[in-house]
Write an enzyme that holds these catalytic residues in place. Structure first.
Site: not given
Ligand code: NAD
Length: 332
Positions: A123, A170, A203, A227
């Protein structure tokens, strides 16, 4: 008397913010609402996206209740929501996701809180087109921002007797950026020996959340993952019409629902105001008005569980105005 800045926003924003304002007033608190607006509608009317008086009001009152603001997709102006979070360093985006009695969903008893880093990551808005026509977006991660969101999550866990904080990351792929975030969370966790740290790749986190969401208590994660996981979690408890949120900084805090401006139902008296009403309860808690906040939460629960007044998104027929009146009637 409290002075609070009210930003109605775009789309369903004016409808749900009017509802939330009336519900807060019904608690008997003496509030001077300073209404200023920003966004697409203001731009169409005045040619300015965020008038100076919006900044002045936020800086003066320090507490803001805000409706959603539309952001053009793929082109046009950059998100005003993101700009406000960065400008006022509202680093902690707190999103409690709870099952409400009377809402029919596959899972019961969900009670988790997402702590989303709110000022950087993807962002940061650092994007450029390269000479070969490809584009790149930079994911910025700093130690300072990662440490403070981790501290916010662990402090919340400690205060609320939670036993576990889960970090979604991640770092297997983004070894430096996500690796830094993960290491900061690990470092902060050392100061909380009674709270377990669970590390989950994002994930897998999505799969775990839709298979067994009750295993999670506090989730801390980076901006974009937060988000995405917020909307996923909203779906688990009945949809975006129910999930509140807060953007907390050192001096200034902006309370807003997770949902956006919902242009598909805007202006039709169909929007579910509960998400913003529960955001206003978070705001009252933040102000130390815990009894009034509790009165709002109880009134919302009674309205949907006992009175069975539900908006369309929850399978009912009540309009925004009707459910707002029903909630106000239940405030004692
Ligand atoms: P959205 O959250 O506005 O809507 C997604 C779906 O959920 C729609 O079908 C909508 O009708 C439904 N929905 C959302 N809130 C609801 C409510 N209170 N009651 C009943 N149904 C509700 O997401 P979107 O359509 O992807 O985004 C629309 C606009 O909102 C975009 O411009 C986006 O950038 C903006 N947005 C703003 C914020 C914010 O201001 N904080 C947050 C998210 C999206």
């Amino acid at each position: 008397m409290y002075n609070i800045t009210l930003i109605p926003g775009d789309g369903i924003g004016p409808e749900v913010s009017e509802a939330a304002k009336h519900v807060v007033d019904a608690t008997g608190l003496n509030i001077n609402w300073e209404t200023v607006n920003a966004g697409e509608k203001v731009f169409q009317d005045t040619g300015v996206l965020v008038p100076e008086k919006v900044f002045q009001s936020i800086e003066k009152n320090k507490i803001v209740l805000k409706g959603p603001i539309t952001t053009p997709i793929g082109s046009g102006f950059r998100s005003i929501n993101v700009m406000l979070r960065k400008k006022y360093d509202l680093y902690s985006n707190v999103r409690p996701v709870r099952s409400l009695p009377g809402i029919n969903t596959p899972f019961k008893g969900i009670d988790l809180v997402i702590f989303r880093e709110n000022t950087e990551g993807l962002y940061a808005g650092i994007e450029q087109e390269l000479p070969d026509g490809s584009c790149e977006a930079v994911k910025r991660v700093s130690r300072n921002a990662s440490i403070r969101i981790a501290e916010a999550a662990f402090e919340y866990a400690k205060k609320n007797n939670k036993k576990k904080v889960t970090v979604a990351h991640k770092a297997n792929i983004m070894k430096l950026a996500d690796g830094l975030f993960l290491n900061c969370v690990r470092e902060v966790s050392q100061a909380y020996p009674d709270i377990a740290l669970q590390e989950v790749i994002v994930d897998n986190m999505c799969m775990q959340l839709v298979m067994n969401p009750n295993q999670f208590e506090v989730i801390v994660t980076m901006n974009l993952y937060g988000d995405l996981l917020s909307d996923l979690c909203a779906g688990l408890v009945g949809g975006l019409g129910l999930v509140p949120g807060a953007n907390i900084g050192k001096d200034i805090s902006i309370f807003e629902a997770v949902h956006g401006s919902a242009p598909d139902i805007a202006g039709k008296n169909l929007a579910n105001p509960i998400a913003l009403i529960l955001s206003s309860a978070m705001m009252l808690n933040h102000m130390g008005e815990t009894d009034k906040a509790e009165a709002i939460i109880k009134a919302v629960t009674k309205t949907i569980y006992e009175d069975k007044v539900l908006t369309c998104d929850l399978g009912g027929k009540a309009t925004t105005n009707e459910i707002t009146k029903a909630i106000i009637k239940n405030i004692i």
